[in-house]
Design a protein around this motif. Structure first.
Motif, PDB file in Angstrom:
ATOM      1  N   ILE A  41     -19.805   9.107  -0.967  1.00 55.34           N
ATOM      2  CA  ILE A  41     -19.230   7.767  -1.022  1.00 55.34           C
ATOM      3  C   ILE A  41     -18.301   7.630  -2.221  1.00 55.34           C
ATOM      4  O   ILE A  41     -17.202   7.072  -2.117  1.00 55.34           O
ATOM      5  N   ILE A  42     -18.717   8.143  -3.367  1.00 48.09           N
ATOM      6  CA  ILE A  42     -17.874   8.060  -4.567  1.00 48.09           C
ATOM      7  C   ILE A  42     -16.569   8.827  -4.362  1.00 48.09           C
ATOM      8  O   ILE A  42     -15.489   8.351  -4.724  1.00 48.09           O
ATOM      9  N   ILE A  43     -16.648  10.006  -3.777  1.00 49.15           N
ATOM     10  CA  ILE A  43     -15.441  10.793  -3.510  1.00 49.15           C
ATOM     11  C   ILE A  43     -14.510  10.043  -2.561  1.00 49.15           C
ATOM     12  O   ILE A  43     -13.293   9.982  -2.770  1.00 49.15           O
ATOM     13  N   ALA A  44     -15.060   9.437  -1.518  1.00 45.35           N
ATOM     14  CA  ALA A  44     -14.242   8.692  -0.561  1.00 45.35           C
ATOM     15  C   ALA A  44     -13.566   7.498  -1.226  1.00 45.35           C
ATOM     16  O   ALA A  44     -12.387   7.218  -0.979  1.00 45.35           O
ATOM     17  N   LEU A  50      -6.779   6.357  -4.871  1.00 50.48           N
ATOM     18  CA  LEU A  50      -5.572   7.118  -5.209  1.00 50.48           C
ATOM     19  C   LEU A  50      -4.492   6.959  -4.148  1.00 50.48           C
ATOM     20  O   LEU A  50      -3.300   6.792  -4.474  1.00 50.48           O
ATOM     21  N   VAL A  51      -4.872   6.995  -2.897  1.00 50.63           N
ATOM     22  CA  VAL A  51      -3.894   6.819  -1.813  1.00 50.63           C
ATOM     23  C   VAL A  51      -3.306   5.418  -1.861  1.00 50.63           C
ATOM     24  O   VAL A  51      -2.086   5.229  -1.729  1.00 50.63           O
ATOM     25  N   ALA A  57       2.754   2.077  -5.417  1.00 54.74           N
ATOM     26  CA  ALA A  57       3.841   2.552  -6.284  1.00 54.74           C
ATOM     27  C   ALA A  57       5.084   2.872  -5.462  1.00 54.74           C
ATOM     28  O   ALA A  57       6.207   2.528  -5.864  1.00 54.74           O
ATOM     29  N   LEU A  58       4.912   3.516  -4.337  1.00 52.81           N
ATOM     30  CA  LEU A  58       6.035   3.823  -3.455  1.00 52.81           C
ATOM     31  C   LEU A  58       6.692   2.545  -2.953  1.00 52.81           C
ATOM     32  O   LEU A  58       7.925   2.428  -2.937  1.00 52.81           O
ATOM     33  N   TRP A  59       5.911   1.580  -2.569  1.00 51.66           N
ATOM     34  CA  TRP A  59       6.437   0.308  -2.070  1.00 51.66           C
ATOM     35  C   TRP A  59       7.238  -0.413  -3.151  1.00 51.66           C
ATOM     36  O   TRP A  59       8.323  -0.922  -2.885  1.00 51.66           O
TER      37      TRP A  59
END
Length: 76
Positions: A41-44, A50-51, A57-59
């Protein structure tokens, strides 16, 4: 007296069965543990954050300035 003996034997049998089931549960290594699930769960959550940060940032840096420029060129 016979009833007391059978009650004692029954209680002893149930206690032994309970102890055996408890030992089996404590030594059982199949399946996932709570720590494994928590780590997944923590990894997800970290990957999702991050995504999401990358998309924001891209937007903000690429898409919105270009869109504003295109609209200004179109109307002004």
């Amino acid at each position: 007296m016979k009833k007391i003996k059978t009650t004692i034997i029954t209680a002893k049998t149930k206690a032994c069965a309970f102890i055996t089931r408890a030992k089996d549960k404590l030594t059982d290594t199949s399946g996932e543990g709570h720590v494994d699930v928590a780590v997944k769960i923590i990894i997800a959550v970290v990957i999702g954050a991050l995504v999401l940060a990358g998309l924001v940032a891209l937007w903000n840096t690429v898409i919105m300035p270009r869109l504003n420029g295109e609209i200004n060129n179109l109307f002004g």
